[in-house]
Design a protein around this motif. Structure first.
Motif, PDB file in Angstrom:
ATOM      1  N   TYR A 137       0.826  -1.206   0.000  1.00 29.04           N
ATOM      2  CA  TYR A 137       0.000   0.000   0.000  1.00 29.04           C
ATOM      3  C   TYR A 137       0.858   1.253   0.000  1.00 29.04           C
ATOM      4  O   TYR A 137       0.414   2.303  -0.459  1.00 29.04           O
ATOM      5  N   THR A 138       2.095   1.151   0.477  1.00 31.24           N
ATOM      6  CA  THR A 138       2.952   2.327   0.525  1.00 31.24           C
ATOM      7  C   THR A 138       3.473   2.723  -0.851  1.00 31.24           C
ATOM      8  O   THR A 138       4.124   3.756  -0.992  1.00 31.24           O
ATOM      9  N   THR A 139       3.187   1.920  -1.866  1.00 28.29           N
ATOM     10  CA  THR A 139       3.646   2.257  -3.215  1.00 28.29           C
ATOM     11  C   THR A 139       2.904   3.439  -3.806  1.00 28.29           C
ATOM     12  O   THR A 139       3.258   3.920  -4.861  1.00 28.29           O
ATOM     13  N   ASN A 140       1.829   3.877  -3.154  1.00 26.43           N
ATOM     14  CA  ASN A 140       1.146   5.128  -3.475  1.00 26.43           C
ATOM     15  C   ASN A 140       0.115   5.042  -4.586  1.00 26.43           C
ATOM     16  O   ASN A 140      -0.762   5.882  -4.659  1.00 26.43           O
ATOM     17  N   SER A 141       0.190   4.060  -5.448  1.00 23.67           N
ATOM     18  CA  SER A 141      -0.826   3.939  -6.480  1.00 23.67           C
ATOM     19  C   SER A 141      -1.361   2.521  -6.502  1.00 23.67           C
ATOM     20  O   SER A 141      -0.608   1.557  -6.385  1.00 23.67           O
TER      21      SER A 141
ATOM     22  N   ALA B 291      -5.517  -4.734 -19.917  1.00 22.78           N
ATOM     23  CA  ALA B 291      -5.720  -3.298 -20.119  1.00 22.78           C
ATOM     24  C   ALA B 291      -6.119  -2.627 -18.813  1.00 22.78           C
ATOM     25  O   ALA B 291      -6.804  -3.233 -17.976  1.00 22.78           O
ATOM     26  N   GLY B 292      -5.711  -1.371 -18.670  1.00 21.88           N
ATOM     27  CA  GLY B 292      -6.035  -0.628 -17.470  1.00 21.88           C
ATOM     28  C   GLY B 292      -7.499  -0.243 -17.403  1.00 21.88           C
ATOM     29  O   GLY B 292      -8.108   0.083 -18.418  1.00 21.88           O
ATOM     30  N   VAL B 293      -8.044  -0.291 -16.207  1.00 19.55           N
ATOM     31  CA  VAL B 293      -9.439   0.076 -15.974  1.00 19.55           C
ATOM     32  C   VAL B 293      -9.515   1.366 -15.159  1.00 19.55           C
ATOM     33  O   VAL B 293     -10.172   2.323 -15.553  1.00 19.55           O
ATOM     34  N   ALA B 294      -8.842   1.362 -14.016  1.00 23.39           N
ATOM     35  CA  ALA B 294      -8.878   2.537 -13.146  1.00 23.39           C
ATOM     36  C   ALA B 294      -7.684   2.519 -12.211  1.00 23.39           C
ATOM     37  O   ALA B 294      -7.205   1.446 -11.829  1.00 23.39           O
ATOM     38  N   THR B 295      -7.221   3.708 -11.863  1.00 20.63           N
ATOM     39  CA  THR B 295      -6.110   3.882 -10.930  1.00 20.63           C
ATOM     40  C   THR B 295      -6.477   4.925  -9.900  1.00 20.63           C
ATOM     41  O   THR B 295      -7.156   5.912 -10.221  1.00 20.63           O
ATOM     42  N   ILE B 296      -6.001   4.712  -8.674  1.00 18.61           N
ATOM     43  CA  ILE B 296      -6.161   5.712  -7.629  1.00 18.61           C
ATOM     44  C   ILE B 296      -4.829   5.914  -6.924  1.00 18.61           C
ATOM     45  O   ILE B 296      -4.110   4.946  -6.653  1.00 18.61           O
ATOM     46  N   TYR B 297      -4.481   7.160  -6.701  1.00 22.84           N
ATOM     47  CA  TYR B 297      -3.306   7.477  -5.913  1.00 22.84           C
ATOM     48  C   TYR B 297      -3.751   7.571  -4.467  1.00 22.84           C
ATOM     49  O   TYR B 297      -4.595   8.392  -4.111  1.00 22.84           O
ATOM     50  N   THR B 298      -3.202   6.683  -3.643  1.00 20.57           N
ATOM     51  CA  THR B 298      -3.751   6.480  -2.309  1.00 20.57           C
ATOM     52  C   THR B 298      -3.570   7.685  -1.390  1.00 20.57           C
ATOM     53  O   THR B 298      -4.362   7.882  -0.477  1.00 20.57           O
TER      54      THR B 298
ATOM     55  N   TYR C 173     -10.222  -9.714 -13.633  1.00 18.18           N
ATOM     56  CA  TYR C 173      -9.840  -8.402 -13.114  1.00 18.18           C
ATOM     57  C   TYR C 173      -8.699  -8.572 -12.118  1.00 18.18           C
ATOM     58  O   TYR C 173      -8.778  -9.398 -11.206  1.00 18.18           O
ATOM     59  N   TYR C 174      -7.662  -7.754 -12.316  1.00 21.56           N
ATOM     60  CA  TYR C 174      -6.467  -7.831 -11.496  1.00 21.56           C
ATOM     61  C   TYR C 174      -6.242  -6.528 -10.740  1.00 21.56           C
ATOM     62  O   TYR C 174      -6.408  -5.436 -11.310  1.00 21.56           O
ATOM     63  N   CYS C 175      -5.832  -6.664  -9.510  1.00 22.85           N
ATOM     64  CA  CYS C 175      -5.381  -5.528  -8.726  1.00 22.85           C
ATOM     65  C   CYS C 175      -3.874  -5.399  -8.898  1.00 22.85           C
ATOM     66  O   CYS C 175      -3.161  -6.412  -8.953  1.00 22.85           O
ATOM     67  N   ALA C 176      -3.407  -4.168  -8.998  1.00 23.10           N
ATOM     68  CA  ALA C 176      -1.980  -3.924  -9.190  1.00 23.10           C
ATOM     69  C   ALA C 176      -1.556  -2.709  -8.379  1.00 23.10           C
ATOM     70  O   ALA C 176      -2.392  -1.871  -8.015  1.00 23.10           O
TER      71      ALA C 176
ATOM     72  N   LEU D 150      -2.456   4.439 -16.067  1.00 19.43           N
ATOM     73  CA  LEU D 150      -2.934   3.133 -16.522  1.00 19.43           C
ATOM     74  C   LEU D 150      -1.891   2.445 -17.389  1.00 19.43           C
ATOM     75  O   LEU D 150      -2.228   1.576 -18.202  1.00 19.43           O
ATOM     76  N   ALA D 151      -0.633   2.823 -17.187  1.00 20.32           N
ATOM     77  CA  ALA D 151       0.453   2.262 -17.987  1.00 20.32           C
ATOM     78  C   ALA D 151       0.829   0.885 -17.472  1.00 20.32           C
ATOM     79  O   ALA D 151       1.497   0.743 -16.449  1.00 20.32           O
ATOM     80  N   LEU D 152       0.433  -0.129 -18.200  1.00 15.07           N
ATOM     81  CA  LEU D 152       0.598  -1.523 -17.776  1.00 15.07           C
ATOM     82  C   LEU D 152       2.036  -1.847 -17.373  1.00 15.07           C
ATOM     83  O   LEU D 152       2.270  -2.459 -16.323  1.00 15.07           O
ATOM     84  N   GLN D 153       2.986  -1.428 -18.180  1.00 17.41           N
ATOM     85  CA  GLN D 153       4.372  -1.850 -17.970  1.00 17.41           C
ATOM     86  C   GLN D 153       4.992  -1.256 -16.715  1.00 17.41           C
ATOM     87  O   GLN D 153       6.041  -1.723 -16.263  1.00 17.41           O
ATOM     88  N   THR D 154       4.353  -0.236 -16.159  1.00 15.76           N
ATOM     89  CA  THR D 154       4.920   0.399 -14.965  1.00 15.76           C
ATOM     90  C   THR D 154       4.488  -0.294 -13.673  1.00 15.76           C
ATOM     91  O   THR D 154       5.014   0.007 -12.616  1.00 15.76           O
ATOM     92  N   PHE D 155       3.534  -1.212 -13.767  1.00 17.34           N
ATOM     93  CA  PHE D 155       3.054  -1.916 -12.589  1.00 17.34           C
ATOM     94  C   PHE D 155       3.796  -3.242 -12.450  1.00 17.34           C
ATOM     95  O   PHE D 155       3.773  -4.074 -13.350  1.00 17.34           O
ATOM     96  N   LYS D 156       4.434  -3.444 -11.312  1.00 14.90           N
ATOM     97  CA  LYS D 156       5.230  -4.646 -11.069  1.00 14.90           C
ATOM     98  C   LYS D 156       4.628  -5.561 -10.013  1.00 14.90           C
ATOM     99  O   LYS D 156       5.075  -6.692  -9.856  1.00 14.90           O
TER     100      LYS D 156
END
Length: 121
Positions: free
Chosen positions: A29-33, A46-53, A94-97, A103-109
């Motif tokens: 959760y500390t990763t901020n997004s 494909a990206g659906v939605a992102t939130i910056y925590t 549906y995946y959580c990341a 919504l840039a797929l490649q930036t989510f690890k």
């Protein structure tokens, strides 16, 4: 410890609603997004939605704007995806990341195992 666990998927008729939940470990959760992605059979993820925590800023794919809402509960390290007016084309895993940009797929690890959503017509 990195951990993302999704829940809340299921089968629903077109026009119905579902709420997905993602439980994150404190470290994750500390990763901020936090984000939701989806992958239908034979299609790319494909990206659906992102939130910056921290700020609460949100981003949505055009295909879900006005129907889906991403939210978070910082006290519980939880992220949610409220899906309304579901359509058959929303059917996907549906995946959580966590930890990416927009919504840039490649930036989510960091990824969860996924939860299936099936919308019937």
């Amino acid at each position: 410890q990195v951990q993302l666990v999704e829940s809340g998927g299921g089968s629903v008729q077109a026009g119905g609603s579902l709420r997905l939940s993602c439980a994150a470990s404190a470290y994750t959760y500390t990763t901020n997004s936090m984000a939701w992605f989806r992958q239908a059979p034979g299609k790319e993820r494909a990206g659906v939605a992102t939130i910056y925590t921290a700020s609460g800023s949100t981003y949505y794919a055009d295909s879900v704007k006005g129907r889906f809402t991403i939210s978070r509960d910082n006290a519980k390290n939880m992220v949610y995806l409220q899906m309304n007016s579901l359509k058959p084309e929303d059917t996907a895993m549906y995946y959580c990341a966590a930890g990416g940009i927009g919504l840039a797929l490649q930036t989510f690890k960091l990824w969860g195992q996924g939860t299936q959503v099936t919308v019937s017509s």
